[in-house]
Design a protein around this motif. Structure first.
Motif, PDB file in Angstrom:
ATOM      1  N   MET A 132     -46.825  30.847 -31.394  1.00 41.45           N
ATOM      2  CA  MET A 132     -46.788  31.777 -32.515  1.00 41.45           C
ATOM      3  C   MET A 132     -45.333  32.115 -32.837  1.00 41.45           C
ATOM      4  O   MET A 132     -44.570  32.510 -31.970  1.00 41.45           O
ATOM      5  N   GLY A 133     -44.984  31.949 -34.082  1.00 39.11           N
ATOM      6  CA  GLY A 133     -43.646  32.304 -34.525  1.00 39.11           C
ATOM      7  C   GLY A 133     -43.569  33.785 -34.861  1.00 39.11           C
ATOM      8  O   GLY A 133     -44.587  34.493 -34.948  1.00 39.11           O
ATOM      9  N   ARG A 134     -42.364  34.256 -35.083  1.00 39.60           N
ATOM     10  CA  ARG A 134     -42.159  35.663 -35.389  1.00 39.60           C
ATOM     11  C   ARG A 134     -42.894  36.072 -36.661  1.00 39.60           C
ATOM     12  O   ARG A 134     -43.467  37.153 -36.747  1.00 39.60           O
ATOM     13  N   GLU A 135     -42.889  35.202 -37.662  1.00 36.59           N
ATOM     14  CA  GLU A 135     -43.515  35.552 -38.940  1.00 36.59           C
ATOM     15  C   GLU A 135     -45.028  35.729 -38.831  1.00 36.59           C
ATOM     16  O   GLU A 135     -45.647  36.359 -39.678  1.00 36.59           O
ATOM     17  N   ASP A 136     -45.644  35.156 -37.784  1.00 39.59           N
ATOM     18  CA  ASP A 136     -47.091  35.305 -37.600  1.00 39.59           C
ATOM     19  C   ASP A 136     -47.456  36.543 -36.792  1.00 39.59           C
ATOM     20  O   ASP A 136     -48.632  36.908 -36.725  1.00 39.59           O
ATOM     21  N   MET A 137     -46.472  37.168 -36.169  1.00 37.12           N
ATOM     22  CA  MET A 137     -46.749  38.343 -35.330  1.00 37.12           C
ATOM     23  C   MET A 137     -47.023  39.556 -36.203  1.00 37.12           C
ATOM     24  O   MET A 137     -46.467  39.698 -37.292  1.00 37.12           O
ATOM     25  N   ARG A 138     -47.844  40.438 -35.694  1.00 35.53           N
ATOM     26  CA  ARG A 138     -48.205  41.639 -36.433  1.00 35.53           C
ATOM     27  C   ARG A 138     -47.064  42.650 -36.381  1.00 35.53           C
ATOM     28  O   ARG A 138     -46.454  42.877 -35.347  1.00 35.53           O
ATOM     29  N   ALA A 139     -46.801  43.265 -37.514  1.00 36.02           N
ATOM     30  CA  ALA A 139     -45.754  44.276 -37.622  1.00 36.02           C
ATOM     31  C   ALA A 139     -46.320  45.626 -37.196  1.00 36.02           C
ATOM     32  O   ALA A 139     -47.502  45.918 -37.400  1.00 36.02           O
ATOM     33  N   GLY A 140     -45.478  46.446 -36.608  1.00 38.10           N
ATOM     34  CA  GLY A 140     -45.893  47.768 -36.169  1.00 38.10           C
ATOM     35  C   GLY A 140     -45.490  48.837 -37.173  1.00 38.10           C
ATOM     36  O   GLY A 140     -44.765  48.583 -38.146  1.00 38.10           O
ATOM     37  N   ASP A 141     -45.948  50.042 -36.914  1.00 36.41           N
ATOM     38  CA  ASP A 141     -45.620  51.163 -37.795  1.00 36.41           C
ATOM     39  C   ASP A 141     -44.115  51.399 -37.855  1.00 36.41           C
ATOM     40  O   ASP A 141     -43.573  51.723 -38.910  1.00 36.41           O
ATOM     41  N   SER A 142     -43.427  51.256 -36.733  1.00 38.87           N
ATOM     42  CA  SER A 142     -41.978  51.482 -36.735  1.00 38.87           C
ATOM     43  C   SER A 142     -41.266  50.425 -37.573  1.00 38.87           C
ATOM     44  O   SER A 142     -40.259  50.723 -38.223  1.00 38.87           O
ATOM     45  N   ASP A 143     -41.785  49.181 -37.591  1.00 36.59           N
ATOM     46  CA  ASP A 143     -41.191  48.131 -38.429  1.00 36.59           C
ATOM     47  C   ASP A 143     -41.363  48.472 -39.901  1.00 36.59           C
ATOM     48  O   ASP A 143     -40.430  48.335 -40.697  1.00 36.59           O
ATOM     49  N   ARG A 144     -42.563  48.928 -40.269  1.00 34.10           N
ATOM     50  CA  ARG A 144     -42.802  49.313 -41.663  1.00 34.10           C
ATOM     51  C   ARG A 144     -41.949  50.524 -42.044  1.00 34.10           C
ATOM     52  O   ARG A 144     -41.407  50.593 -43.146  1.00 34.10           O
ATOM     53  N   GLU A 181     -39.994  49.553 -59.181  1.00 33.68           N
ATOM     54  CA  GLU A 181     -39.811  48.482 -58.201  1.00 33.68           C
ATOM     55  C   GLU A 181     -39.857  49.045 -56.776  1.00 33.68           C
ATOM     56  O   GLU A 181     -40.433  48.437 -55.875  1.00 33.68           O
ATOM     57  N   TYR A 182     -39.257  50.212 -56.588  1.00 28.44           N
ATOM     58  CA  TYR A 182     -39.319  50.870 -55.270  1.00 28.44           C
ATOM     59  C   TYR A 182     -40.768  51.161 -54.899  1.00 28.44           C
ATOM     60  O   TYR A 182     -41.200  50.891 -53.775  1.00 28.44           O
ATOM     61  N   ASP A 183     -41.539  51.697 -55.839  1.00 29.17           N
ATOM     62  CA  ASP A 183     -42.932  52.018 -55.572  1.00 29.17           C
ATOM     63  C   ASP A 183     -43.728  50.761 -55.218  1.00 29.17           C
ATOM     64  O   ASP A 183     -44.517  50.757 -54.277  1.00 29.17           O
ATOM     65  N   TYR A 200     -46.172  49.159 -46.713  1.00 31.71           N
ATOM     66  CA  TYR A 200     -47.203  49.808 -45.912  1.00 31.71           C
ATOM     67  C   TYR A 200     -48.499  49.003 -45.842  1.00 31.71           C
ATOM     68  O   TYR A 200     -49.332  49.257 -44.982  1.00 31.71           O
ATOM     69  N   ALA A 201     -48.651  48.001 -46.729  1.00 30.45           N
ATOM     70  CA  ALA A 201     -49.811  47.117 -46.658  1.00 30.45           C
ATOM     71  C   ALA A 201     -49.542  45.894 -45.788  1.00 30.45           C
ATOM     72  O   ALA A 201     -50.463  45.144 -45.479  1.00 30.45           O
ATOM     73  N   ALA A 202     -48.291  45.695 -45.391  1.00 30.88           N
ATOM     74  CA  ALA A 202     -47.910  44.501 -44.623  1.00 30.88           C
ATOM     75  C   ALA A 202     -48.585  44.498 -43.257  1.00 30.88           C
ATOM     76  O   ALA A 202     -48.646  45.516 -42.577  1.00 30.88           O
ATOM     77  N   LYS A 203     -49.075  43.334 -42.888  1.00 30.10           N
ATOM     78  CA  LYS A 203     -49.711  43.182 -41.582  1.00 30.10           C
ATOM     79  C   LYS A 203     -48.835  42.383 -40.619  1.00 30.10           C
ATOM     80  O   LYS A 203     -48.878  42.615 -39.424  1.00 30.10           O
ATOM     81  N   LEU A 243     -43.256  41.446 -44.421  1.00 26.07           N
ATOM     82  CA  LEU A 243     -42.119  42.361 -44.568  1.00 26.07           C
ATOM     83  C   LEU A 243     -40.818  41.648 -44.925  1.00 26.07           C
ATOM     84  O   LEU A 243     -39.931  42.237 -45.527  1.00 26.07           O
ATOM     85  N   ASP A 244     -40.692  40.372 -44.539  1.00 23.45           N
ATOM     86  CA  ASP A 244     -39.414  39.670 -44.660  1.00 23.45           C
ATOM     87  C   ASP A 244     -38.872  39.598 -46.074  1.00 23.45           C
ATOM     88  O   ASP A 244     -37.690  39.770 -46.304  1.00 23.45           O
ATOM     89  N   GLY A 245     -39.725  39.361 -47.069  1.00 20.97           N
ATOM     90  CA  GLY A 245     -39.243  39.171 -48.426  1.00 20.97           C
ATOM     91  C   GLY A 245     -38.887  40.452 -49.161  1.00 20.97           C
ATOM     92  O   GLY A 245     -38.353  40.396 -50.259  1.00 20.97           O
ATOM     93  N   LEU A 246     -39.140  41.596 -48.591  1.00 18.94           N
ATOM     94  CA  LEU A 246     -38.951  42.861 -49.306  1.00 18.94           C
ATOM     95  C   LEU A 246     -37.490  43.306 -49.369  1.00 18.94           C
ATOM     96  O   LEU A 246     -37.133  44.110 -50.224  1.00 18.94           O
ATOM     97  N   LEU A 247     -36.655  42.815 -48.471  1.00 21.90           N
ATOM     98  CA  LEU A 247     -35.270  43.287 -48.401  1.00 21.90           C
ATOM     99  C   LEU A 247     -34.232  42.195 -48.655  1.00 21.90           C
ATOM    100  O   LEU A 247     -33.042  42.483 -48.660  1.00 21.90           O
TER     101      LEU A 247
END
Length: 149
Positions: free
Chosen positions: A5-17, A37-39, A46-49, A54-58
C-alpha cells in the motif's frame, strides 16, 4: 497477491484534515483563495478519506510543500544557559523589593490621613506586612533557603 500500500492509498486522519484546513485558511487570509474556492476546497478537505484526496488541495498554493517532497530535518535544541543560582537574600530582594514599595506607599497614605485627622489613626498597613513576613520566611526556610542545596 497483495501489493504494498502506498501513501496515497492510506486513510487520512482528523489531524491531517485539520492541517490542510489550517493551510487553506492561511491562503484565504493572504488573499490567495477567494471565498467560494476556499469553501469548495474546505468541503473536499473534510470529505477526504485518503491522502490522495488531500494531496491535490494545496499543490497550487505557495508555501505549502506536499508530504512526498517534504524534507523533515531533526530538531536541534539550542543550548540552554546554565541556571544561575542566586543567593537567598538576592531571591528575596527580587520580589520583596517591589512589595516593600507598596507597603511604603500604604504607610504614607496612613501618615497623611492621620495628619489630616489630627491624631494617630488605626495603623492598617500592618496587614500588608503579614504576606511579606510569610513570603520571606517561606523563601528563606523553604526550597530557596540556605540549608537546602
Amino acid at each position: 497477491m497483495l501489493r504494498p500500500m502506498g501513501r496515497e492509498d492510506m486513510r487520512a486522519g482528523d489531524s491531517d484534515r485539520k492541517t490542510v484546513a489550517d493551510q487553506l485558511k492561511t491562503a484565504l487570509d493572504e488573499g490567495r483563495l477567494d471565498l467560494s474556492e476556499y469553501d469548495d476546497r474546505l468541503q473536499r478537505t473534510y470529505a477526504a478519506k485518503t491522502y490522495a484526496d488531500l494531496d491535490g488541495l494545496l499543490t497550487d498554493l505557495p508555501g505549502t510543500v506536499p508530504v512526498q517532497r517534504a524534507q523533515v530535518q531533526p530538531h536541534t535544541p539550542a543550548a540552554a544557559p546554565a541556571p544561575q543560582t542566586a543567593s537567598p537574600a538576592r531571591q528575596i530582594a527580587q520580589w520583596a523589593g517591589p512589595y516593600g514599595a507598596v507597603i511604603v506607599v500604604c504607610v504614607l497614605i496612613w501618615a497623611i490621613t492621620s495628619a489630616s485627622a489630627g491624631h494617630l489613626t488605626y495603623f492598617w498597613p500592618v496587614w500588608m506586612l503579614i504576606p511579606l513576613v510569610f513570603g520571606v520566611c517561606g523563601q528563606w526556610f523553604g526550597k530557596g533557603g540556605p540549608h537546602r542545596r
